[in-house]
Design a protein around this motif. Structure first.
Motif, mmCIF file in Angstrom:
data_model
loop_
_atom_site.group_PDB
_atom_site.id
_atom_site.type_symbol
_atom_site.label_atom_id
_atom_site.label_comp_id
_atom_site.label_asym_id
_atom_site.label_seq_id
_atom_site.Cartn_x
_atom_site.Cartn_y
_atom_site.Cartn_z
ATOM 1 N N GLN A 134 0.823 -1.215 0.000
ATOM 2 C CA GLN A 134 0.000 0.000 0.000
ATOM 3 C C GLN A 134 0.852 1.258 0.000
ATOM 4 O OE1 GLN A 134 -3.420 -0.053 -0.348
ATOM 5 N NE2 GLN A 134 -2.994 2.085 -0.821
ATOM 6 N N VAL A 135 1.924 1.258 0.791
ATOM 7 C CA VAL A 135 2.828 2.418 0.807
ATOM 8 C C VAL A 135 3.433 2.618 -0.577
ATOM 9 C CG1 VAL A 135 5.001 3.312 1.764
ATOM 10 C CG2 VAL A 135 3.317 2.261 3.275
ATOM 11 N N PHE A 136 3.855 1.522 -1.221
ATOM 12 C CA PHE A 136 4.418 1.625 -2.567
ATOM 13 C C PHE A 136 3.397 2.216 -3.536
ATOM 14 C CE2 PHE A 136 4.974 0.149 -6.872
ATOM 15 C CZ PHE A 136 6.289 0.514 -7.128
ATOM 16 N N ALA A 137 2.188 1.670 -3.540
ATOM 17 C CA ALA A 137 1.149 2.145 -4.462
ATOM 18 C C ALA A 137 0.869 3.630 -4.245
ATOM 19 C CB ALA A 137 -0.123 1.322 -4.294
ATOM 20 N N ASN A 138 0.794 4.057 -2.996
ATOM 21 C CA ASN A 138 0.537 5.472 -2.696
ATOM 22 C C ASN A 138 1.679 6.362 -3.171
ATOM 23 O OD1 ASN A 138 -1.906 4.787 -1.510
ATOM 24 N ND2 ASN A 138 -1.091 4.824 0.570
ATOM 25 N N GLN A 139 2.921 5.948 -2.903
ATOM 26 C CA GLN A 139 4.082 6.743 -3.342
ATOM 27 C C GLN A 139 4.130 6.828 -4.869
ATOM 28 O OE1 GLN A 139 5.396 8.728 -1.383
ATOM 29 N NE2 GLN A 139 7.125 7.855 -0.288
ATOM 30 N N LEU A 140 3.883 5.713 -5.544
ATOM 31 C CA LEU A 140 3.886 5.709 -7.003
ATOM 32 C C LEU A 140 2.816 6.633 -7.547
ATOM 33 C CD1 LEU A 140 5.023 4.506 -9.649
ATOM 34 C CD2 LEU A 140 3.258 2.716 -9.430
#
Length: 147
Positions: A134-140
């Motif tokens: 989720q953190v990755f998806a949000n940062q992307l």
């Protein structure tokens, strides 16, 4: 702007997030690996197979990288090379490597390599979690919205 993926060690779930984002934002996404990578049919997504060997995929990404491109990697030396070429580097857990933190990350990496070389058990990375995804998806998403 292109997205380059150090694909050999990239978790499948992260690749799937990247596939959806590339199609949604119409951004070119290239997976670079030492073996064939299956990608969904899309004009925005492709893969590149490089020869076997230490850092061959990393070297190819650095060679092809243009300023402003994004590299997805957990490999700290590759992230440092991307930053040096005025690119961006995001790891699969959603942490951006930056001019401000890359030297510290390199120092820690090198110290851990030395400890392992001396026989010290340093353990590995934490298990990849739903929260990491989720953190990755949000940062992307934030990155793509700005670029």
């Amino acid at each position: 702007m292109r997205i380059w993926v150090d694909a050999d060690a990239c978790p499948r779930v992260i690749k799937e997030i990247l596939f959806r984002a590339a199609d949604r934002k119409k951004v070119q996404l290239t997976l670079v690996a030492n073996q064939t990578m299956h990608t969904p049919p899309s004009p925005h997504i492709n893969s590149m197979v490089v020869g076997a060997g230490f850092d061959v995929a990393d070297d190819k990404i650095v060679e092809m990288l243009s300023p402003g491109d994004l590299v997805i990697t957990a490999d700290i030396p590759l992230a440092a090379a991307a930053i040096k070429k005025a690119g961006y580097a995001l790891n699969p857990r959603g942490e951006f490597y930056t001019q401000d933190n890359i030297q510290e990350r390199l120092t820690i990496r090198n110290m851990m390599d030395e400890l392992r070389g001396c026989g010290v058990e340093t353990g590995g990375p934490a298990v990849f979690s739903v929260g990491d995804r989720q953190v990755f998806a949000n940062q992307l998403d934030r990155f793509l919205a700005k670029h």
